[in-house]
Design an enzyme around this catalytic site. Sequence first.
Site, mmCIF file in Angstrom:
data_model
loop_
_atom_site.group_PDB
_atom_site.id
_atom_site.type_symbol
_atom_site.label_atom_id
_atom_site.label_comp_id
_atom_site.label_asym_id
_atom_site.label_seq_id
_atom_site.Cartn_x
_atom_site.Cartn_y
_atom_site.Cartn_z
ATOM 1 N N ARG A 87 0.642 -1.237 -0.023
ATOM 2 C CA ARG A 87 -0.076 -0.060 0.028
ATOM 3 C C ARG A 87 0.888 1.031 0.073
ATOM 4 N NH1 ARG A 87 -1.638 0.787 4.313
ATOM 5 N NH2 ARG A 87 -1.108 -1.193 5.492
ATOM 6 N N TYR A 215 -1.342 -3.667 -7.001
ATOM 7 C CA TYR A 215 -1.336 -4.407 -5.668
ATOM 8 C C TYR A 215 -2.395 -4.283 -4.627
ATOM 9 C CZ TYR A 215 1.428 -7.240 -2.446
ATOM 10 O OH TYR A 215 1.783 -8.237 -1.794
ATOM 11 N N LYS A 224 -9.502 -2.512 1.452
ATOM 12 C CA LYS A 224 -9.423 -1.310 2.573
ATOM 13 C C LYS A 224 -10.063 0.038 1.860
ATOM 14 C CE LYS A 224 -7.027 -3.481 5.402
ATOM 15 N NZ LYS A 224 -5.821 -4.328 5.188
ATOM 16 N N HIS A 244 -10.479 -2.325 11.194
ATOM 17 C CA HIS A 244 -9.513 -3.338 10.734
ATOM 18 C C HIS A 244 -9.006 -4.474 11.733
ATOM 19 C CE1 HIS A 244 -5.049 -3.446 9.376
ATOM 20 N NE2 HIS A 244 -5.713 -4.237 8.657
ATOM 21 N N SER A 266 -1.225 -3.390 10.498
ATOM 22 C CA SER A 266 -0.980 -4.393 9.001
ATOM 23 C C SER A 266 0.181 -5.209 9.587
ATOM 24 C CB SER A 266 -0.625 -3.652 8.031
ATOM 25 O OG SER A 266 -1.749 -2.780 7.677
ATOM 26 N N CYS A 268 0.828 -7.442 11.767
ATOM 27 C CA CYS A 268 1.110 -7.423 13.259
ATOM 28 C C CYS A 268 0.299 -8.707 13.913
ATOM 29 C CB CYS A 268 0.605 -6.030 13.874
ATOM 30 S SG CYS A 268 1.832 -4.904 13.723
ATOM 31 N N ASP A 295 -9.181 -9.889 8.850
ATOM 32 C CA ASP A 295 -8.743 -8.480 8.509
ATOM 33 C C ASP A 295 -9.663 -7.439 8.780
ATOM 34 O OD1 ASP A 295 -6.246 -7.057 7.546
ATOM 35 O OD2 ASP A 295 -7.411 -6.524 6.005
ATOM 36 N N ARG A 385 2.228 -12.095 -0.519
ATOM 37 C CA ARG A 385 0.756 -12.447 0.247
ATOM 38 C C ARG A 385 0.342 -13.706 -0.445
ATOM 39 N NH1 ARG A 385 -1.734 -8.671 4.229
ATOM 40 N NH2 ARG A 385 -0.036 -7.354 4.390
#
Length: 600
Positions: A87, A215, A224, A244, A266, A268, A295, A385
Amino acid sequence: MNAISKEIDRSPIAPGPDATRLKALNDWVAEVAVLTGPDRIQWCDGSDAENKSLIDGMLADGTLLKLNEQTHPNSFLHRSDPDDVARVEHLTFVCTAQEDDAGPNNHWLAPAEAHARMDALFKGCMAGRTMYVIPYCMGPIDSPLSRCGVEITDSPYVVANMRLMTRMGAPALARIEREGTFVKGLHSTGELDPERRFIMHFPEELTIKSFGSGYGGNALLGKKCHALRIASHQARGEGWLAEHMLILGVENPQGETHYIAAAFPSACGKTNLAMLIPPQGYRDAGWKVWTVGDDICWMRPGEDGRLYAINPEAGFFGVAPGTSSKSNPNALACLQRDAIFTNVGVTADNQPWWEGLDNGQQPATDWRGEPYDPAKRPAAHPNSRFTVSAKACPSYSPEAENPAGVPISAIVFGGRRASLVPLVFEARDWTHGVLVGASMGSETTAAAAGAVGVMRRDPMAMKPFCGYNFADYFAHWLSFDTPGANLPKVFHVNWFRKGDDGKFLWPGFGDNIRVIEWMIGRVTGSARAVETPIGALPGEDDLDLDGLELTGEARAKLFGYERDGWHAELQAIGDYLRDYGPRMPRGLLDEQERIVRSLG
Ligand code: GTP
Ligand code: SPV
Ligand code: MN
C-alpha cells in the site's frame, strides 16, 4: 472469452440490454467507458468458466505463472512490478468537501480537484484493454449488515482476486439491482508508474478512484478502500463500526463459544491469531479456535445491546513470510490448492516458497524472477501475500456465513511494542477502552511502502484506513456507551515485547490462547487480575503458563508495569490527542488526564 460472460464488443457507450436493469449502474459504466476507452467491456458473473478464461489469458501473457500442479493444484504465482509491492499511504487521499472532515490523519484534496486529477489519468487509459465490471457484496449475500459495490478495472488479476476475496458476480448484482445503491470503485493499473499513482476516496459520493497500482489494498477496492475507508464513513452516519479487526470464536471445554474482535496494525498478527491452533494440552482439554475473519470487521448493536459482527470478506489476502506448519498450520492447509501467490519465491520444481516456510525445500528463484541469491534479496518479498477462499480454511467458522453476525464478548487492541507495554491488560470500562485503542502505537511493517520498524501512533490499527477525522471517529466509538448497551470488555495485548537481548519474550502464536483464556475468564468473571492505573493486569499466577520456560526478565516485563515509563507514555498520548484540536471529544481527554493523575 466465454459464453457465460455478458460482454459487449465494440460498443462501450451503449451497454446493451443484458448488462443490468439498474440505470444508475448502466449510466456509470457507460460514462467510464467513454472516459477510459476500452476495446471491450466484460460484465463479470463470478462463474468458474469466466474465471478459467481469465486465468488462461493471464497464463498466456505471463501475468500468472502456473505452480506445480501435483503439489499445488490450480495455484498460480503473480510477480507484481518491483515498484508496486505494498500500500502507498502517502498517495492515498480522503477527499471530503471540508478538509477538517478528513482530519489530520488523512491526506486531503478538494473533491473537484481530485476528480480532475484522476480523470486526467484515466482518460483513454484502457485503450487496447478489456474493462471488467465486477459487482460484489461485502458480507454474506443475505445479511442486512452487508454492503455492495461495483469495481471497474482493467486488471484480470484484480478480477481473479476479487472473486476469492468477495461474494462476486451474479448474486451481488441481483442485490445491487434490488437496493439501487452501490459503492463505485474505478481502478486502472495505468502504466504502474509510481509518479502517476493515486488512491482517492470520495466518501460523501461513495466513490473510489485508484490509478497506477495493481497491488493488494491499492487495487482490490472491496478491501481497504470500500470496507474500511468508505465504510467507516458510512458506519458513522448509520450507527455502526467498520474496523481493521480479525474475528475469532473461542470454544472452551464447556462447549461455549465466545467471539473476539482484535485490531492489530498491518502485518502484526491478525491472520495468525484468527487461525490459532492451541497447544496440545489445551486441545486435549477441549479448546478450539474458529476463524470468522482475519482483517476486517463490521459490527453494530443488536436488540440485546451486544455488538454483532460480520466479516465482510470471503477470502484471505495474507502475509506469506513466516507462515509455517509451526506458526500457522491452518493457513498452510488453505494454501494446498486454488490459491494465488503474489511475490513469493519458487523452488526448482515450481512450488511456492518464502522465508520461514519449514517444509525442507529451498528456493531457486526469487520474487523478481531472478536466481535466488540471499546476498541480493530475500526469496519472497517481505509483503508477499497469498489469496485464498476462506472456505478452504479448516478452522473457518460456519457462523461466518450467519447473516445476523456473531456477538462480540471482547475487543482486543495490540501492536508491536518492543518496550514498556506488558503482555496483556484490561481496560476499566468502555471510555478507558476507547482511550486504549486511540493511543495504540506500533512499529511500521512492510505492508506499506516506507521505513520499517518506526514507532508511530496507529489508533485502533486504523491510521491508514479511517475515512474521516480521527477526533470524530473517537467520538463515534464513545457514543456506543448508551443506557441498555451491553458492550464487550476491552483489552490490550503485546506479543512483541523484547528482552535486553533483542529477542521476543513471549512465544506467541498458539500460546496466545493462554492470554485468550484469561480474557474469557475476565468476561465470565472467573479470572483474577491486579488493578493498576493503566488497567487490570493478570498476575503471573492468573495465566496458565504450564510448559513454558519464561526467564525472570520475561516474567517481570510481560506481567509488570513501569510507572515512570507509563507516565511519559500517557503524557505523549495527551499531546497526540490534543493535536487534533477542538474536535477531540472532552471525554477522551478527561480519561487521559485521570490516568496521568493516578500515575502521578
Ligand atoms: P495484514 O494482513 O497486513 O493486515 O496483517 P496481519 O495483522 O493479518 O498480520 P499476520 O498475522 O499476517 O502477521 C504478520 C507477521 O507477524 C508475520 O511475520 C508473523 O509471523 C508475525 N506474528 C504473528 N503473530 C505473532 C506472534 O504471536 N508472535 C510473534 N513474535 N510474531 C507474530
Ligand atoms: C494491510 O496492509 O493491512 C493488508 C494488506 O491487509 S492490503 O490489502 O494491501 O491492505
Ligand atoms: Mn490489513
